[in-house]
Design an enzyme around this catalytic site. Structure first.
Site, mmCIF file in Angstrom:
data_model
loop_
_atom_site.group_PDB
_atom_site.id
_atom_site.type_symbol
_atom_site.label_atom_id
_atom_site.label_comp_id
_atom_site.label_asym_id
_atom_site.label_seq_id
_atom_site.Cartn_x
_atom_site.Cartn_y
_atom_site.Cartn_z
ATOM 1 N N ASP A 92 0.837 -1.199 0.000
ATOM 2 C CA ASP A 92 0.000 0.000 0.000
ATOM 3 C C ASP A 92 0.873 1.249 0.000
ATOM 4 O O ASP A 92 1.427 1.635 1.024
ATOM 5 C CB ASP A 92 -0.916 -0.023 1.224
ATOM 6 C CG ASP A 92 -1.784 1.225 1.340
ATOM 7 O OD1 ASP A 92 -1.778 2.040 0.401
ATOM 8 O OD2 ASP A 92 -2.457 1.371 2.385
ATOM 9 N N GLU A 98 30.966 9.380 5.395
ATOM 10 C CA GLU A 98 31.467 9.228 6.757
ATOM 11 C C GLU A 98 30.375 9.692 7.709
ATOM 12 O O GLU A 98 30.189 10.879 7.938
ATOM 13 C CB GLU A 98 32.732 10.063 6.977
ATOM 14 C CG GLU A 98 33.892 9.710 6.059
ATOM 15 C CD GLU A 98 35.068 10.665 6.228
ATOM 16 O OE1 GLU A 98 34.929 11.685 6.944
ATOM 17 O OE2 GLU A 98 36.122 10.400 5.634
ATOM 18 N N GLU A 156 28.813 10.258 11.197
ATOM 19 C CA GLU A 156 29.077 10.390 12.625
ATOM 20 C C GLU A 156 27.779 10.180 13.416
ATOM 21 O O GLU A 156 26.683 10.385 12.880
ATOM 22 C CB GLU A 156 29.667 11.772 12.925
ATOM 23 C CG GLU A 156 31.012 12.004 12.244
ATOM 24 C CD GLU A 156 31.430 13.462 12.236
ATOM 25 O OE1 GLU A 156 32.649 13.726 12.210
ATOM 26 O OE2 GLU A 156 30.544 14.340 12.232
ATOM 27 N N GLU A 191 32.491 7.556 15.358
ATOM 28 C CA GLU A 191 32.446 7.358 13.906
ATOM 29 C C GLU A 191 33.105 6.040 13.568
ATOM 30 O O GLU A 191 34.091 5.641 14.199
ATOM 31 C CB GLU A 191 33.159 8.499 13.173
ATOM 32 C CG GLU A 191 33.143 8.359 11.659
ATOM 33 C CD GLU A 191 33.913 9.462 10.949
ATOM 34 O OE1 GLU A 191 34.465 9.178 9.862
ATOM 35 O OE2 GLU A 191 33.972 10.586 11.477
ATOM 36 N N ARG A 225 40.148 21.599 6.451
ATOM 37 C CA ARG A 225 38.833 21.096 6.840
ATOM 38 C C ARG A 225 37.819 22.212 7.129
ATOM 39 O O ARG A 225 36.679 21.925 7.504
ATOM 40 C CB ARG A 225 38.966 20.184 8.065
ATOM 41 C CG ARG A 225 39.519 18.815 7.724
ATOM 42 C CD ARG A 225 39.784 17.972 8.971
ATOM 43 N NE ARG A 225 39.957 16.562 8.638
ATOM 44 C CZ ARG A 225 41.065 16.028 8.177
ATOM 45 N NH1 ARG A 225 42.129 16.788 7.981
ATOM 46 N NH2 ARG A 225 41.132 14.734 7.913
#
Length: 475
Positions: free
Chosen positions: A56, A135, A137, A225, A345
């Protein structure tokens, strides 16, 4: 590691060898939530696997109307693996959804959209394979409670790792070793209290076919992680679903609770889903060119340019919750500035250091795990392909610490940013969606947008918060 079954015949042989009693068919909705229905093994034959099972579609959020509710689950037997958590031997098979009214794969099925995205990549002639390495976490808590009512709302989470537990009395004493706010990156035991729990998760992930590389404590209190090997777009998205299932279940069976919520704790780092990406053709990595910045080819740079140009709209799929944007604020390693950099980063796109020909890739750092992985990966691929087609040059590279820039400095440098709210990303999607049209239909895009407004934006905007009481009650 890898696949356990390669054909329908092998499926039945594998089930017989493992004395399978139940077959659990799973599919994904537009939120990224797994749904399932379970058949007795005796009721499953080759015809069922070839032709699919009815269900459904009107009972699934934002799918079919009640007058056109019949749909078909199409099993992909090559995804089969044994459920490590059921009391009786059960095999899980991931499915796509078939639309009987249009006689085609369902346009709102995320996994079918991801498969269509891969076919589109081949059709462009640019490449034949796209690899994705997410990745994800997560947080592990000992207790979670929340309430959302007319006259009351609150949340409460607890972990023995939390600095707020420093003066708490425990049955066997308070041992005092805690990571503290932003202090959880790579400490050993006893400060890292989750070593054995992550080890169990890693072993179970390998048991169901994922190739596990590493596991570690993350920056925030109670945060971890686990790294798994990349795969093709659909494989990687399948693996995200398996990964989240295993992490939640192992935590649950150990009396803990796991969440992939981007920002559960005020003042501490949030959880993202950094996604590594590359395009290949005839076994060659098209993103590699030795000697260029980060060993990036023109194709890779244009791909980055496409993702960053469309990032405000892409964020509707990669960061599709109101909580997503509480992670994307300055001061918490939040990659919301739309530029690229090698090693750095603080940029929304990072080029991993020292990658050779096979490993050169781009890492988009703004997505999070509230995303449906099939939709998030497809949206980034389509934006990147649009960048290659139109040769969009990204802003950058920028190797300075972007977290140290003020908003005025960011504007002076002409660097765009991600939206600050889910509303902002959905409004960007309304304005900028042509790059998605080769794969996503107008019906799907509008359904997704409307659903997010109705279930996330408007309910969030309507609710008073504890902070608002604190800051405005005495006005």
């Amino acid at each position: 590691m890898g696949k356990f079954v390669n054909s329908i015949d092998e499926f039945f042989e594998y089930c017989k060898e493992n004395e399978v009693a139940f077959v659990d068919f799973r599919f994904t909705d537009i939120k990224g939530t797994w749904h399932h229905l379970t058949y007795r093994m005796s009721a499953v034959d080759a015809d069922v696997l070839k032709n699919g099972m009815p269900f459904d579609g009107s009972s699934v959020d934002a799918w079919q109307p009640i007058n056109k509710s019949d749909m078909i689950l199409k099993p992909d037997v090559e995804t089969a693996f044994l459920d490590p958590f059921t009391a009786d031997p059960t095999i899980i098979v991931i499915c796509d959804v078939f639309d009987i009214y249009k006689n085609e794969m369902y346009e709102k099925c995320p996994r079918s959209i991801a498969k269509k995205a891969m076919k589109y990549l081949e059709k462009t002639g640019i490449g034949d394979t796209a690899y994705f390495g997410p990745e994800n976490e997560f947080f592990i808590f000992d207790d979670v409670r929340f309430r959302d009512d007319t006259n009351s709302s609150y949340f409460f989470v607890n972990t023995e790792e939390g600095e707020w537990s420093s003066d708490k009395k425990f049955e066997y004493g308070n041992m005092g070793h805690r990571p503290g706010t932003k202090g959880g990156y790579f400490p050993v035991q006893p400060t890292d209290s989750m070593v054995d729990l992550r080890a169990e998760m890693m072993q179970v992930l390998e048991q169901i076919g994922l190739e596990v590389i590493l596991g570690h404590h993350e920056v925030a209190q109670g945060q971890g992680e686990i790294g798994v090997k990349y795969g093709t777009l659909v494989e990687a998205a399948d693996n995200v679903q398996k990964y989240k299932y295993v992490v939640k279940m192992v935590a649950h069976l150990n009396g803990k609770t796991a969440t992939f919520m981007p920002k559960p704790l005020l003042g501490d780092n949030g959880s993202g889903m950094h996604v590594h990406q590359s395009i290949w053709k005839s076994g060659k990595n098209l993103f590699y060119k030795k000697g260029e910045y980060g060993n990036l080819s023109d194709i890779a740079r244009y791909y980055i340019g496409g993702v960053l140009k469309h990032a405000r709209a892409v964020a509707a799929f990669t960061n599709p919750s109101t909580n997503s944007y509480k992670r994307l604020i300055p001061g918490f390693e939040a990659p919301s500035i739309l530029t690229y950099s090698s090693q750095n980063r603080s940029a929304s796109c990072r080029i991993p250091y020292g990658a050779g020909e096979k490993a050169t890739r781009v890492e988009m750092r703004f997505p999070d795990s509230t995303a449906c992985p099939y939709l998030a990966f497809s949206a980034m691929l389509l934006a990147g392909l649009d960048g290659i087609k139109n040769k969009y040059e990204p802003i950058g590279p920028m190797d300075e610490d972007l977290f140290q820039l003020t908003l005025d400095e960011i504007r002076e440098k002409g660097i765009p940013q991600l939206p600050h709210t889910l509303r902002g990303s959905l409004e960007a999607l309304i304005r900028d969606n042509e790059f998605l049209k080769p794969v996503m239909t107008d019906l799907f895009i509008n359904t997704f947008k409307d659903y997010k407004f109705e279930t996330q934006v408007w309910p969030d905007e309507a609710r008073p918060t504890a902070f608002e009481y604190m800051s405005t009650y005495s006005c």
